[in-house]
Design a protein around this motif. Sequence first.
Motif, short mmCIF file in Angstrom:
data_model
loop_
_atom_site.label_atom_id
_atom_site.label_comp_id
_atom_site.label_asym_id
_atom_site.label_seq_id
_atom_site.Cartn_x
_atom_site.Cartn_y
_atom_site.Cartn_z
N ASN A 79 24.90 45.74 30.27
CA ASN A 79 26.20 46.28 30.66
C ASN A 79 26.79 47.12 29.54
O ASN A 79 26.36 47.04 28.40
N VAL B 279 31.35 44.47 30.54
CA VAL B 279 31.76 44.66 31.94
C VAL B 279 33.13 45.34 32.00
O VAL B 279 33.36 46.25 32.80
N ARG C 59 34.31 49.03 33.71
CA ARG C 59 35.50 49.23 34.56
C ARG C 59 36.37 50.35 33.98
O ARG C 59 36.85 51.22 34.72
N ALA D 277 41.44 47.08 31.29
CA ALA D 277 40.29 46.44 31.93
C ALA D 277 40.07 45.03 31.39
O ALA D 277 39.71 44.12 32.14
N VAL E 267 39.85 42.13 34.07
CA VAL E 267 38.53 41.62 34.43
C VAL E 267 38.63 40.14 34.79
O VAL E 267 39.37 39.38 34.17
N ASP E 268 37.88 39.74 35.83
CA ASP E 268 37.95 38.35 36.27
C ASP E 268 36.56 37.81 36.54
O ASP E 268 35.55 38.50 36.42
N ASP F 79 34.96 36.90 39.27
CA ASP F 79 34.18 37.50 40.35
C ASP F 79 33.53 38.80 39.90
O ASP F 79 32.36 39.07 40.21
N GLU F 80 34.26 39.61 39.14
CA GLU F 80 33.71 40.88 38.67
C GLU F 80 32.58 40.63 37.67
O GLU F 80 31.55 41.33 37.70
N ALA G 161 29.49 39.53 39.56
CA ALA G 161 28.91 40.60 40.37
C ALA G 161 28.27 41.69 39.53
O ALA G 161 27.25 42.29 39.93
N ALA G 162 28.84 41.97 38.36
CA ALA G 162 28.41 43.12 37.58
C ALA G 162 27.36 42.79 36.52
O ALA G 162 26.73 43.71 35.98
#
Length: 286
Positions: A198, A244, A248, A266, A270-271, A273-274, A277-278
């Motif tokens: 990332n 990550v 974003r 960001a 950022v949380d 779930d992100e 997923a990322a």
Amino acid sequence: MSDTPCLPAEGRPSTDVAASAAQLLSRLRSAPPLTHCITNSVVTGFTANVLLALGAAPAMVDIVDESGMFAAAASGLLINLGTPTPEQRAASREAARGAVAAGTPWVLDPVAIGALPVRTRLAGELVALRPTAIRGNASEILALAGLGDGGRGVDATDTPDAAAAAARALAARWGSTVAVSGPVDLITDGRRVIRIANGDALLTRVTGGGCALGAVMASFLGAARGSGTDVLTAVAAASLVYTVAAERAAATAPGPGSFAVALLDALDAVDSDEILAAARVEEVAP
């Protein structure tokens, strides 16, 4: 930390780091770790803002006769050698000893060592105190291992893969987790190796992009205390959350100026779930 890195084929996807990153981020925000930063004068404000945006509590204590006691009270410590004035050099030694005595996890960022003698000698002194983690670009890690001249100032002239053996050797010798920043970040404890793909190239065009990551690692190590999370996973989790968030930020930023501001937003947004997923994380077989 480029925008389109590829992971090596020999690894295997790792969900453990992503899950740990999500959990540690939540833990950090619910109980902000006091993060003691002795860092360079170029990036002090940016580093503090990165930690605040993330949810941690920064403190920039670099005064002799204060740094050691503060390191003992802090949740985590960063020592960054970017602008090692005489006062900072003494404060860094004091803080490292205070952290070791108190069991405070600490991160060494050996900025621009190799060709520059003052900071190179200091890095050698500090690494002998066995930092919990070491973060640097590939050229800095090679120089710390005695295998290179440190590249061109803060700019790496080597790749993380070129520094992989040096990183593992440093980790094995000093009992530290070593994080090598680059298009694909490489993190090792001397045995296990984690790669994180990332990030975005704009991180390399903002002063403090890498230095702030060292502070984030110190915060995550502080947040991980008492959680059962091992050091390698905590350091990798810090890198993942930070990169990550960088992705974003880069999605909305046309250039480095707006990216620096967008990165703070960001990190705040950022949380879990992100992150889940990322994440592009792989553990490579030793």
